[in-house]
Write a protein that holds these residues in place. Structure first.
Motif, PDB file in Angstrom:
ATOM      1  N   SER A 215       0.773  -1.018  -0.075  1.00 50.61           N
ATOM      2  CA  SER A 215       0.042   0.062   0.133  1.00 50.61           C
ATOM      3  C   SER A 215       0.892   1.308   0.084  1.00 50.61           C
ATOM      4  CB  SER A 215      -0.782  -0.006   1.316  1.00 50.61           C
ATOM      5  OG  SER A 215      -0.148   0.082   2.207  1.00 50.61           O
TER       6      SER A 215
ATOM      7  N   CYS B  95       0.669  11.266 -11.164  1.00 49.46           N
ATOM      8  CA  CYS B  95      -0.451  10.043 -11.630  1.00 49.46           C
ATOM      9  C   CYS B  95       0.464   9.336 -12.591  1.00 49.46           C
ATOM     10  CB  CYS B  95      -1.639  10.357 -11.995  1.00 49.46           C
ATOM     11  SG  CYS B  95      -2.760  10.480 -10.806  1.00 49.46           S
TER      12      CYS B  95
ATOM     13  N   VAL C  79      -0.291  -3.338  -9.430  1.00 49.29           N
ATOM     14  CA  VAL C  79      -1.173  -2.448  -8.782  1.00 49.29           C
ATOM     15  C   VAL C  79      -1.999  -1.952  -9.970  1.00 49.29           C
ATOM     16  CG1 VAL C  79      -1.405  -0.268  -7.600  1.00 49.29           C
ATOM     17  CG2 VAL C  79       0.618  -1.536  -7.237  1.00 49.29           C
TER      18      VAL C  79
ATOM     19  N   LEU D   5      -3.616   3.805 -12.100  1.00 49.95           N
ATOM     20  CA  LEU D   5      -4.530   4.712 -11.318  1.00 49.95           C
ATOM     21  C   LEU D   5      -5.665   5.261 -12.574  1.00 49.95           C
ATOM     22  CD1 LEU D   5      -1.791   6.526  -9.691  1.00 49.95           C
ATOM     23  CD2 LEU D   5      -3.245   4.883  -8.840  1.00 49.95           C
TER      24      LEU D   5
ATOM     25  N   VAL E 260      -5.384  11.447  -6.307  1.00 52.35           N
ATOM     26  CA  VAL E 260      -5.019  10.034  -5.733  1.00 52.35           C
ATOM     27  C   VAL E 260      -4.303   9.927  -4.470  1.00 52.35           C
ATOM     28  CG1 VAL E 260      -4.449   7.737  -6.200  1.00 52.35           C
ATOM     29  CG2 VAL E 260      -5.270   9.049  -8.195  1.00 52.35           C
TER      30      VAL E 260
ATOM     31  N   SER F  58      -4.168   7.260  -2.464  1.00 51.44           N
ATOM     32  CA  SER F  58      -3.715   5.881  -2.027  1.00 51.44           C
ATOM     33  C   SER F  58      -3.842   5.025  -2.876  1.00 51.44           C
ATOM     34  CB  SER F  58      -4.364   5.376  -0.807  1.00 51.44           C
ATOM     35  OG  SER F  58      -5.787   5.024  -1.158  1.00 51.44           O
ATOM     36  N   LYS F  59      -3.009   3.933  -2.986  1.00 53.95           N
ATOM     37  CA  LYS F  59      -2.977   2.871  -3.876  1.00 53.95           C
ATOM     38  C   LYS F  59      -2.481   1.568  -3.203  1.00 53.95           C
ATOM     39  CE  LYS F  59       1.534   3.214  -6.019  1.00 53.95           C
ATOM     40  NZ  LYS F  59       2.243   3.609  -7.111  1.00 53.95           N
ATOM     41  N   SER F  60      -3.108   0.411  -3.738  1.00 55.01           N
ATOM     42  CA  SER F  60      -2.583  -0.858  -3.154  1.00 55.01           C
ATOM     43  C   SER F  60      -2.622  -1.772  -4.168  1.00 55.01           C
ATOM     44  CB  SER F  60      -3.770  -1.430  -1.895  1.00 55.01           C
ATOM     45  OG  SER F  60      -5.145  -1.528  -2.545  1.00 55.01           O
TER      46      SER F  60
END
Length: 171
Positions: free
Chosen positions: A37, A83, A143, A146, A157, A159-161
């Motif tokens: 994450s 991004c 991942v 996005l 954005v 967060s990302k996981s």
């Protein structure tokens, strides 16, 4: 030796493996699957800007690893990111803290690609100290790409996981 005696010797040579001095595939030491994450403050947008990034990779279960069954790597950086581009401040070295309390340092080169709407980052290098010192390591982070509309929002954005696989092989 007779027919059966020769067959037994040949079979035992196959079971034991190659004789000393012959090339053999390096044995796999450990493979870990897990999750990753990252959070971004402020959120990532289409325009590069200074962003504080916190990353966390949780490795486990790890097999056959012996006493090592899981690990974690956490890092933070501040640098220009968007991004469309990864952070310019991200290091090429990470510390992995194993469930045993031991620590390994992974020094790597990074390759990023986009495969069918999924961002794939491959880290390839060497464990330079701690458990598995001298072994080759490959970490693959996967991942979802996005969403461009999220990148256009006022918040960006945040967060990302995804999933992570770490393979440590050969000494």
């Amino acid at each position: 030796m007779g027919l059966f005696g020769g067959a037994a010797v040949a079979a035992s040579a196959v079971l034991v493996g190659p004789a000393a001095g012959t090339a053999a595939a390096e044995p796999e030491l450990v493979e870990c699957v897990g999750s990753l994450s990252a959070t971004f403050q402020p959120g990532l947008s289409l325009t590069p800007r200074e962003v504080a990034t916190s990353r966390s990779q949780h490795y486990g279960p790890c097999l056959p690893g012996g006493n090592i069954s899981s690990g974690i790597s956490e890092s933070a950086s501040v640098g220009e990111a968007s991004c469309l581009t990864p952070s310019s401040a991200e290091s090429n070295r990470k510390t992995i803290r194993w469930n045993t309390g031991e620590v390994s340092t992974f020094s790597y080169d990074r390759m990023v690609s986009n495969v069918g709407g999924t961002a794939v980052m491959t880290l390839r290098g060497t464990i330079v100290d701690g458990p598995f010192q001298g072994a080759t390591a490959i970490e693959v982070q996967t991942v979802p790409t996005l969403n461009t509309l999220d990148c256009l929002s006022a918040e960006g954005v945040t967060s990302k996981s995804g999933v992570v696989t770490l393979t440590i092989a050969g000494l």
